[in-house]
Write a protein that holds these residues in place. Structure first.
Motif, PDB file in Angstrom:
ATOM      1  N   LEU A 217      52.660  47.533  32.506  1.00  0.00           N
ATOM      2  CA  LEU A 217      52.621  48.668  31.588  1.00  0.00           C
ATOM      3  C   LEU A 217      51.953  48.199  30.298  1.00  0.00           C
ATOM      4  O   LEU A 217      52.518  47.380  29.561  1.00  0.00           O
ATOM      5  CB  LEU A 217      54.043  49.181  31.321  1.00  0.00           C
ATOM      6  N   ALA A 218      50.754  48.684  30.069  1.00  0.00           N
ATOM      7  CA  ALA A 218      49.988  48.276  28.884  1.00  0.00           C
ATOM      8  C   ALA A 218      49.019  49.385  28.519  1.00  0.00           C
ATOM      9  O   ALA A 218      48.508  50.076  29.409  1.00  0.00           O
ATOM     10  CB  ALA A 218      49.212  46.983  29.155  1.00  0.00           C
ATOM     11  N   ASP A 219      48.773  49.528  27.229  1.00  0.00           N
ATOM     12  CA  ASP A 219      47.821  50.547  26.753  1.00  0.00           C
ATOM     13  C   ASP A 219      48.143  51.922  27.317  1.00  0.00           C
ATOM     14  O   ASP A 219      47.240  52.661  27.735  1.00  0.00           O
ATOM     15  CB  ASP A 219      46.375  50.153  27.115  1.00  0.00           C
ATOM     16  N   HIS A 220      49.422  52.228  27.401  1.00  0.00           N
ATOM     17  CA  HIS A 220      49.914  53.549  27.826  1.00  0.00           C
ATOM     18  C   HIS A 220      49.743  53.817  29.311  1.00  0.00           C
ATOM     19  O   HIS A 220      49.960  54.938  29.760  1.00  0.00           O
ATOM     20  CB  HIS A 220      49.234  54.691  27.040  1.00  0.00           C
ATOM     21  N   HIS A 221      49.338  52.804  30.075  1.00  0.00           N
ATOM     22  CA  HIS A 221      49.143  53.039  31.507  1.00  0.00           C
ATOM     23  C   HIS A 221      49.830  51.947  32.333  1.00  0.00           C
ATOM     24  O   HIS A 221      50.013  50.826  31.869  1.00  0.00           O
ATOM     25  CB  HIS A 221      47.654  53.086  31.859  1.00  0.00           C
ATOM     26  N   LEU A 222      50.152  52.330  33.567  1.00  0.00           N
ATOM     27  CA  LEU A 222      50.775  51.404  34.503  1.00  0.00           C
ATOM     28  C   LEU A 222      49.726  51.038  35.538  1.00  0.00           C
ATOM     29  O   LEU A 222      49.226  51.917  36.254  1.00  0.00           O
ATOM     30  CB  LEU A 222      51.957  52.111  35.171  1.00  0.00           C
ATOM     31  N   ALA A 223      49.365  49.753  35.589  1.00  0.00           N
ATOM     32  CA  ALA A 223      48.293  49.349  36.493  1.00  0.00           C
ATOM     33  C   ALA A 223      48.772  48.249  37.416  1.00  0.00           C
ATOM     34  O   ALA A 223      49.540  47.366  37.011  1.00  0.00           O
ATOM     35  CB  ALA A 223      47.096  48.851  35.681  1.00  0.00           C
ATOM     36  N   GLU A 224      48.305  48.296  38.654  1.00  0.00           N
ATOM     37  CA  GLU A 224      48.740  47.311  39.648  1.00  0.00           C
ATOM     38  C   GLU A 224      48.118  45.949  39.358  1.00  0.00           C
ATOM     39  O   GLU A 224      46.940  45.841  39.020  1.00  0.00           O
ATOM     40  CB  GLU A 224      48.353  47.776  41.047  1.00  0.00           C
ATOM     41  N   ILE A 225      48.932  44.918  39.493  1.00  0.00           N
ATOM     42  CA  ILE A 225      48.437  43.547  39.397  1.00  0.00           C
ATOM     43  C   ILE A 225      48.573  42.968  40.788  1.00  0.00           C
ATOM     44  O   ILE A 225      49.672  42.857  41.309  1.00  0.00           O
ATOM     45  CB  ILE A 225      49.297  42.706  38.438  1.00  0.00           C
ATOM     46  N   SER A 226      47.469  42.615  41.397  1.00  0.00           N
ATOM     47  CA  SER A 226      47.550  42.230  42.799  1.00  0.00           C
ATOM     48  C   SER A 226      47.950  40.779  42.977  1.00  0.00           C
ATOM     49  O   SER A 226      48.611  40.417  43.926  1.00  0.00           O
ATOM     50  CB  SER A 226      46.227  42.495  43.498  1.00  0.00           C
ATOM     51  N   LYS A 227      47.568  39.937  42.030  1.00  0.00           N
ATOM     52  CA  LYS A 227      47.839  38.511  42.227  1.00  0.00           C
ATOM     53  C   LYS A 227      48.780  38.000  41.162  1.00  0.00           C
ATOM     54  O   LYS A 227      48.650  38.311  39.984  1.00  0.00           O
ATOM     55  CB  LYS A 227      46.540  37.726  42.146  1.00  0.00           C
ATOM     56  N   ILE A 228      49.719  37.168  41.612  1.00  0.00           N
ATOM     57  CA  ILE A 228      50.702  36.623  40.677  1.00  0.00           C
ATOM     58  C   ILE A 228      50.023  35.752  39.621  1.00  0.00           C
ATOM     59  O   ILE A 228      50.483  35.647  38.499  1.00  0.00           O
ATOM     60  CB  ILE A 228      51.813  35.858  41.422  1.00  0.00           C
ATOM     61  N   ASP A 229      48.882  35.155  39.968  1.00  0.00           N
ATOM     62  CA  ASP A 229      48.138  34.364  38.977  1.00  0.00           C
ATOM     63  C   ASP A 229      47.822  35.232  37.765  1.00  0.00           C
ATOM     64  O   ASP A 229      47.861  34.790  36.629  1.00  0.00           O
ATOM     65  CB  ASP A 229      46.801  33.892  39.557  1.00  0.00           C
ATOM     66  N   ASN A 230      47.490  36.501  38.058  1.00  0.00           N
ATOM     67  CA  ASN A 230      47.157  37.415  36.974  1.00  0.00           C
ATOM     68  C   ASN A 230      48.380  37.723  36.125  1.00  0.00           C
ATOM     69  O   ASN A 230      48.281  37.924  34.919  1.00  0.00           O
ATOM     70  CB  ASN A 230      46.577  38.716  37.535  1.00  0.00           C
ATOM     71  N   VAL A 231      49.550  37.791  36.774  1.00  0.00           N
ATOM     72  CA  VAL A 231      50.781  38.037  36.024  1.00  0.00           C
ATOM     73  C   VAL A 231      51.039  36.869  35.083  1.00  0.00           C
ATOM     74  O   VAL A 231      51.329  37.036  33.901  1.00  0.00           O
ATOM     75  CB  VAL A 231      51.993  38.202  36.973  1.00  0.00           C
ATOM     76  N   ALA A 232      50.892  35.651  35.642  1.00  0.00           N
ATOM     77  CA  ALA A 232      51.121  34.456  34.833  1.00  0.00           C
ATOM     78  C   ALA A 232      50.115  34.393  33.684  1.00  0.00           C
ATOM     79  O   ALA A 232      50.468  34.084  32.540  1.00  0.00           O
ATOM     80  CB  ALA A 232      51.022  33.210  35.701  1.00  0.00           C
ATOM     81  N   ALA A 233      48.856  34.731  33.995  1.00  0.00           N
ATOM     82  CA  ALA A 233      47.820  34.711  32.960  1.00  0.00           C
ATOM     83  C   ALA A 233      48.125  35.735  31.886  1.00  0.00           C
ATOM     84  O   ALA A 233      47.991  35.471  30.694  1.00  0.00           O
ATOM     85  CB  ALA A 233      46.456  35.000  33.585  1.00  0.00           C
ATOM     86  N   HIS A 234      48.603  36.897  32.333  1.00  0.00           N
ATOM     87  CA  HIS A 234      48.947  37.953  31.383  1.00  0.00           C
ATOM     88  C   HIS A 234      50.054  37.459  30.456  1.00  0.00           C
ATOM     89  O   HIS A 234      49.978  37.601  29.245  1.00  0.00           O
ATOM     90  CB  HIS A 234      49.412  39.201  32.135  1.00  0.00           C
ATOM     91  N   ALA A 235      51.089  36.849  31.066  1.00  0.00           N
ATOM     92  CA  ALA A 235      52.222  36.372  30.265  1.00  0.00           C
ATOM     93  C   ALA A 235      51.749  35.298  29.284  1.00  0.00           C
ATOM     94  O   ALA A 235      52.148  35.278  28.118  1.00  0.00           O
ATOM     95  CB  ALA A 235      53.313  35.818  31.188  1.00  0.00           C
ATOM     96  N   ALA A 236      50.873  34.400  29.763  1.00  0.00           N
ATOM     97  CA  ALA A 236      50.381  33.307  28.906  1.00  0.00           C
ATOM     98  C   ALA A 236      49.558  33.865  27.735  1.00  0.00           C
ATOM     99  O   ALA A 236      49.684  33.410  26.602  1.00  0.00           O
ATOM    100  CB  ALA A 236      49.538  32.356  29.733  1.00  0.00           C
ATOM    101  N   ASN A 237      48.753  34.879  28.027  1.00  0.00           N
ATOM    102  CA  ASN A 237      47.921  35.477  26.977  1.00  0.00           C
ATOM    103  C   ASN A 237      48.769  36.083  25.872  1.00  0.00           C
ATOM    104  O   ASN A 237      48.379  36.097  24.707  1.00  0.00           O
ATOM    105  CB  ASN A 237      47.031  36.583  27.559  1.00  0.00           C
ATOM    106  N   LYS A 238      49.933  36.606  26.263  1.00  0.00           N
ATOM    107  CA  LYS A 238      50.757  37.297  25.289  1.00  0.00           C
ATOM    108  C   LYS A 238      51.691  36.339  24.566  1.00  0.00           C
ATOM    109  O   LYS A 238      52.343  36.705  23.610  1.00  0.00           O
ATOM    110  CB  LYS A 238      51.607  38.372  25.989  1.00  0.00           C
ATOM    111  N   ALA A 239      51.805  35.082  25.078  1.00  0.00           N
ATOM    112  CA  ALA A 239      52.763  34.139  24.494  1.00  0.00           C
ATOM    113  C   ALA A 239      52.273  33.650  23.124  1.00  0.00           C
ATOM    114  O   ALA A 239      51.115  33.676  22.838  1.00  0.00           O
ATOM    115  CB  ALA A 239      52.965  32.972  25.437  1.00  0.00           C
TER     116      ALA A 239
END
Ligand code: ATP
Ligand code: MG
Length: 239
Positions: A217-239
């Motif tokens: 959930l970002a920028d007012h939209h819910l978008a699918e993340i297909s790979k867990i690497d992307n989830v980890a990258a997302h979390a790292a970017n926001k840390a």
């Protein structure tokens, strides 16, 4: 995600938008969950994850769009009907737990049976407490438990009536790694063994990796993340 709504569609969210306090949280959110499917929702603090879960639970109404439980549009129900349906259809784990302070752990887990007008299944509730590692505190009151212990009792309570849909708001948020794994296993077992559908809000990429789908959930939209690497990258970017 399967876009065809059938009677096995445990939860459907169609074109849902919500503004709170004059701030647009999300717009045009749509998803469907079939029996046995699990979905992780991640996103920054304040992005609206809990608000979305509350809409899925019928605790609040969307500004636009609709929420369906097993094909029933909940906006067609009145408040009492929603409460009665929620008791049977939805197991809710709130971010703030909301255990009853004057009831013991065991009594809290048995409460849904009483609310449903049923004799509590003591053995099932004891077993659930055991599964979340809380059988040793079955006679303790919430004030005698840590936050993580209360969280685990709340998870056992959500599963007590074996609801088709489990909505869990950061259910591993206050737990050490072992207990987080234990709780996750209990929730995923409910999906695989009982065919529950699970929506879990989490900040943990590791927890999210065990679920069938991951949405951000970002920028007012819910978008699918297909790979867990992307989830980890997302979390790292926001840390
Ligand atoms: N009743 C309300 N009135 C006005 N604003 C609200 C209300 N409830 C929540 N908000 C705001 O809406 C936003 C989203 O809140 P929400 O609790 O859904 O976020 P969240 O993604 O679950 O965050 P977190 O990860 O910290 O739990 C926040 O900025 C919050 O302050
Ligand atoms: Mg939240």
């Amino acid at each position: 995600m399967n876009q065809q709504q059938t009677s096995s569609t445990t939860l459907a969210v169609a074109g849902v938008s919500k503004t709170l306090g004059g701030v647009k949280l999300f717009t045009d959110v749509s998803l469907q969950l079939q029996q046995g499917q699990s979905l992780a929702v991640i996103g920054e603090s304040g992005s609206g994850k809990s608000t979305l879960l509350h809409l899925m639970a019928g605790l609040d109404r969307p500004d636009t769009g609709e929420v369906y439980w097993a094909g029933t549009a909940i906006h067609t129900l009145n408040t009492d009907q929603i409460s009665a349906r929620r008791l049977r259809h939805v197991g809710l784990v709130f971010q703030a737990y909301y255990l009853m302070p004057h009831l013991t752990a065991q009594q809290n887990v048995e409460l849904p049976f009483l609310l449903a007008g049923e004799e509590p299944n003591h053995a099932r509730c004891s077993q659930l407490l055991d599964q979340v590692g809380m059988s040793h505190k079955s006679t303790s009151y919430p004030r005698e438990m840590s936050g993580g212990e209360q969280q685990r009792v709340a998870i056992a309570r959500a599963l007590a009536l074996n609801p088709p849909l489990i909505l869990a708001d950061e259910p591993t948020g206050n737990l050490d790694e072992d207990n987080a794994e234990r709780v996750l296993r209990v929730l995923l077992d409910a999906c695989s063994a009982q065919g529950c559908a699970l929506v879990m809000v989490t900040h943990s990429p590791k927890a999210a990796s065990h679920l069938n789908h991951r949405l951000n959930l970002a920028d007012h939209h819910l978008a699918e993340i297909s790979k867990i690497d992307n989830v980890a990258a997302h979390a790292a970017n926001k840390a």
